[in-house]
Design a protein around this motif. Sequence first.
Motif, PDB file in Angstrom:
ATOM      1  N   GLN A  49       0.640  -1.062   0.368  1.00 48.39           N
ATOM      2  CA  GLN A  49       0.465   0.090  -0.117  1.00 48.39           C
ATOM      3  C   GLN A  49       0.676   0.990  -0.170  1.00 48.39           C
ATOM      4  OE1 GLN A  49      -2.902  -0.216   3.083  1.00 48.39           O
ATOM      5  NE2 GLN A  49      -3.228  -1.919   2.811  1.00 48.39           N
ATOM      6  N   GLY A  50       0.421   2.382  -0.252  1.00 47.27           N
ATOM      7  CA  GLY A  50       1.150   3.013  -0.308  1.00 47.27           C
ATOM      8  C   GLY A  50       2.422   3.848  -1.759  1.00 47.27           C
ATOM      9  N   HIS A  51       2.230   2.701  -2.612  1.00 46.72           N
ATOM     10  CA  HIS A  51       3.829   2.545  -2.882  1.00 46.72           C
ATOM     11  C   HIS A  51       3.871   4.158  -4.182  1.00 46.72           C
ATOM     12  CE1 HIS A  51       5.268  -1.118  -2.893  1.00 46.72           C
ATOM     13  NE2 HIS A  51       5.277  -1.188  -1.655  1.00 46.72           N
ATOM     14  N   ALA A  52       2.331   4.684  -4.237  1.00 48.97           N
ATOM     15  CA  ALA A  52       2.254   5.659  -5.424  1.00 48.97           C
ATOM     16  C   ALA A  52       2.573   7.017  -4.786  1.00 48.97           C
ATOM     17  CB  ALA A  52       0.836   5.956  -5.620  1.00 48.97           C
ATOM     18  N   GLN A  53       2.808   7.153  -3.196  1.00 46.16           N
ATOM     19  CA  GLN A  53       3.616   7.963  -2.747  1.00 46.16           C
ATOM     20  C   GLN A  53       4.542   7.956  -2.579  1.00 46.16           C
ATOM     21  OE1 GLN A  53       0.470  10.058  -2.839  1.00 46.16           O
ATOM     22  NE2 GLN A  53       0.939  10.237  -0.906  1.00 46.16           N
ATOM     23  N   LEU A 100       7.945   8.612  -4.609  1.00 47.92           N
ATOM     24  CA  LEU A 100       8.607   9.028  -4.804  1.00 47.92           C
ATOM     25  C   LEU A 100       7.608  10.834  -4.594  1.00 47.92           C
ATOM     26  CD1 LEU A 100      10.455  10.472  -7.669  1.00 47.92           C
ATOM     27  CD2 LEU A 100       9.033  10.201  -9.057  1.00 47.92           C
ATOM     28  N   GLU A 118       4.547  10.061   5.709  1.00 48.10           N
ATOM     29  CA  GLU A 118       4.638   8.930   5.460  1.00 48.10           C
ATOM     30  C   GLU A 118       4.214   7.573   6.499  1.00 48.10           C
ATOM     31  OE1 GLU A 118       2.229   8.498   2.824  1.00 48.10           O
ATOM     32  OE2 GLU A 118       2.367  10.675   3.204  1.00 48.10           O
TER      33      GLU A 118
END
Length: 516
Positions: A308-312, A314, A476
């Motif tokens: 989860q949260g891999h889009a955040q 970068l 995060e």
Amino acid sequence: MIRLGLMAGRQPASPPAWMGLAALLPVALVCLPLVYIALRTLQTGPRGVIEEIFRPRTLELLGNTVTLALGVMLLSSLIGLGVAWCVERSDLPGRRAWRVAAGLPLAVPAFVSSYAWASIDIAFQNLAGAIFILSLSSYPLVYLPVAAALRGTDPGLEDVCRSLGHGPWRAFGRALLPQLAPALGSGALLVLTHMFAEFGALALLRVQTFTTAIFESYELQFDSASAAMQSIVLMLLCIPAAWAEMRLRAGRRIARVGRGATRPARPIPLGHARWPVLALFGLLGMVALGVPLATLAYWLAHGHSAGQGHAQILPAIQGTLALAGAGAVLTSLLAIPLVLLAARQRGRLAQLAERLPYIVHGLPGVVVALALVFLSIRLAPALYQGVGVLLAAYAILFLPLAQSSLRASVELVPPQIEAIARSLGRRPFHVFLTVILPNIAPGIGAALALMMLEIVRELTATLMLAPTGTVTLATEVWSYTADAEYAAAAPFAALLVLVSIVPVWVFTRRMLHHNR
């Protein structure tokens, strides 16, 4: 030779006007939390202040805060002093490798270590667990200055003490420990003020102190008077620590007779204790560094929230580096005129301006953020939720650390070279750019590295002041761990450790080699 001595004894030229004006900006910034606390106190009134400060809840928080801070300071000092002596003065096997490895726990932020231990078992989520975990994270703050001091001390004093019939322990206490007292004391006080301001680790470990209570008051009642009253008590706790740090620094000698002529200290044999000490070093490395890293590795590969949260990732890296870089540059620039003014001008006003940031250094990010929210909304609403307010918070929080990094370089620059350059017709600011700045460049580099390290892991001010949509690695980690999504937090925590390694490496090399 006599003429040169007379020249060296002359008073340095008065600091230029631009330096005094430049020092007003950081002083004004540092005063903002004090203004906020004073205004909230006046609004509450004397009776409200007394009722808030002396209620049972405040006394309970006071007990927890003092117990935690003193416990971590004492345990960190014991570990840091022991490790420094072993790697610098004993025949410990592999001590060159241990010299660097002993400082590496500094690369793991305290709240990341707490996240790792808290995810193992709830048994660590208490005051005793917090003292244990935070001591493992904080002991490098004592180890590094003490190790650097050990490399710069003269072993001849210990030899004299031993020649008078004193044993090794008595020689250590009477000859070596007094030489280490400034480094040991400054490191211990730095740990103490860090504990007064710690938030993220304590929130994860379920320990209530003034910092966590102030944040809860802010969440429950925006800009509450209760948070301001608790901030007063916390600031009163910081004043003795700041005074003690300044007393230690005032008594510190930066020169010695026969500089460069001392012989290296002979390693002291550990004898039968050699292998048990090595085992203790291995145990320390395992609990301080191995457990947090192994736990991160586990959560990266397992857990229901993994992925989860891999889009955040970068955006979080970009936000972290951008804020840390800008904050480090700003804070270092603000610290330069303060340190130069105090070094060149011995008047009370200059000394007060340079020491004022230490008074608020122990205040947590939440108090500084509350002050900037309160004042920006009322005085400059257009600045609220802007990057400038967040960078100002970083400067207020970390200005003393930048001053400490710069001071050693500034004190090594003779004031006479500045006077000579000005006597040749150069303008004061041109002298600063061409003479002073190149000479203090190593201190600026150390300040930038330390600022990057601190800002990368800063949590509370960033949570409260960052513009909408801004994310960092620290925020995060906090967001996911607050919901017990440990696997989702693991990539951000691991990247936070990786980003911290370079500043820790630069800072460690600076600390361990500046006294060689």
